[in-house]
Design an enzyme around this catalytic site. Structure first.
Site, short mmCIF file in Angstrom:
data_model
loop_
_atom_site.label_atom_id
_atom_site.label_comp_id
_atom_site.label_asym_id
_atom_site.label_seq_id
_atom_site.Cartn_x
_atom_site.Cartn_y
_atom_site.Cartn_z
N ASP A 95 -7.04 -91.40 -24.49
CA ASP A 95 -5.73 -90.76 -24.39
C ASP A 95 -4.61 -91.77 -24.24
OD1 ASP A 95 -6.47 -91.57 -21.84
OD2 ASP A 95 -6.74 -89.55 -21.08
N GLU A 106 -6.74 -80.93 -19.56
CA GLU A 106 -6.44 -80.30 -18.28
C GLU A 106 -7.11 -78.92 -18.20
OE1 GLU A 106 -5.29 -82.29 -16.30
OE2 GLU A 106 -3.24 -82.93 -16.59
N HIS A 110 -10.36 -82.77 -14.88
CA HIS A 110 -10.04 -83.06 -16.29
C HIS A 110 -10.87 -84.25 -16.77
CE1 HIS A 110 -6.35 -85.88 -15.35
NE2 HIS A 110 -7.47 -86.55 -15.29
N ASN A 155 -8.66 -82.56 -10.69
CA ASN A 155 -8.74 -81.17 -11.17
C ASN A 155 -9.87 -81.01 -12.20
OD1 ASN A 155 -7.74 -82.50 -13.37
ND2 ASN A 155 -5.82 -81.36 -13.51
P1 PGA Z 1 -8.39 -92.41 -11.94
O1 PGA Z 1 -8.13 -91.30 -13.04
O2 PGA Z 1 -9.51 -93.23 -12.45
O3 PGA Z 1 -7.12 -93.21 -11.87
O4 PGA Z 1 -8.71 -91.71 -10.67
C1 PGA Z 1 -9.21 -90.66 -13.62
C2 PGA Z 1 -8.72 -89.56 -14.52
O5 PGA Z 1 -7.64 -89.02 -14.26
O6 PGA Z 1 -9.42 -89.23 -15.49
#
Ligand code: PGA
Length: 276
Positions: free
Chosen positions: A67, A143, A138, A136
């Site tokens: 992404d 999302e 995702h 959450n």
């Molecule tokens: P993070 O993010 O590794 O910074 O916790 C993971 C994500 O949002 O997929």
């Protein structure tokens, strides 16, 4: 789904790096799906170490990132283009033309999304996909939703995601509201997937991913339907998993004892190939 519970973030990162390194030893021209965020930073640091110490070769690797924020320039330190170069690409011998990251400033977003999926397909699909997970649940920037988005698409980021990612920006208002993300189908078509998580704040998401019902409001739950997923979590992220599972999945550090985990040979196999 196989689950590996590690004692620490460092151990999670080492195990993940060994799996990626093993993949590249077995198939030097692997197509890797790569993730950003604080979770895989340690894994990338380990991979750079293996490249620099024993020459793990990235010259034939093709990469596709999950992404990118919409609206940030590549030079912006918070762009995922910048992140990937800082943590991995600038330190290994991957060819620039083999690096693919969604363009967060495309002239035609729809075209950009289609082009990205076609390119992944043209390169033979993803051999090994690395995933983090949001609080959450995702994956990528897919999302929670009322449906699983199949292909690369534009996403409106959740308030929760914006809040979680605000730690990287000066002000919360600076966090982009939109992103471009690989879809769930694209992720599920990967031949192997590793999902990494660390910290208590990921425990609920990990529980949902492994034990929750498969539903689009917990996007990572779809991974239960994939045939080759390895979840690598530190003990905090595993804290809501049943004790039975945790005991079974813990890495046996006593090399004299045969491991009770059938997946352990993967780690050991890679360990023999590359001492981190
Ligand atoms: P993070 O993010 O590794 O910074 O916790 C993971 C994500 O949002 O997929």
């Amino acid at each position: 789904m196989r689950i590996i519970v590690t004692d620490s973030y460092e151990e999670m990162s080492t195990v993940a790096a060994r799996i990626v390194a093993g993949q590249l030893y077995l198939k030097p021209n692997s197509v890797l799906g790569l993730a950003t965020g604080s979770t895989p930073e340690g894994m990338y640091a380990n991979l750079v170490k293996v490249h620099q110490s024993v020459g793990l070769d990235f010259s034939e690797v093709i990469s596709f990132n999950l992404d990118e924020y919409i609206g940030l320039d590549k030079e912006n330190e918070q762009s995922y283009y910048y992140f990937m170069h800082k943590h991995l690409f600038d330190h290994v011998n991957i060819k620039p033309e083999n690096i693919h990251i969604p363009n967060g400033n495309p002239e035609n977003l729809e075209e950009e999304c289609k082009k990205y999926d076609k390119l992944i397909e043209a390169k033979g699909g993803i051999d090994l996909q690395v995933l983090g997970i949001g609080q959450n649940a995702h994956i990528g920037f897919n999302e929670p939703d009322i449906k699983f988005e199949a292909t690369t698409h534009k996403v409106k980021l959740d308030e929760e995601t914006i809040k979680a990612n605000a730690r990287f920006f000066e002000h919360e208002e600076d966090v982009p509201k939109y992103a471009i993300s690989m879809g769930i189908k694209t992720i599920m078509l990967a031949k192997k997937i590793i999902l990494l998580a660390s910290g208590k704040n990921k425990a609920e998401a990990i529980y949902k991913a492994i034990y929750g019902s498969v539903r689009p409001d917990a996007p990572a739950s779809i991974l239960q339907l994939h045939q080759d997923v390895v979840v690598i979590v530190d003990k905090d992220a595993a804290s809501l998993l049943p004790e039975k599972i945790k005991r079974f999945c813990k890495i046996n550090k006593n090399q004299e004892q045969p491991s009770r985990i059938y997946k352990f040979y993967i780690i050991e196999g890679c360990f023999l190939l590359c001492q981190l």
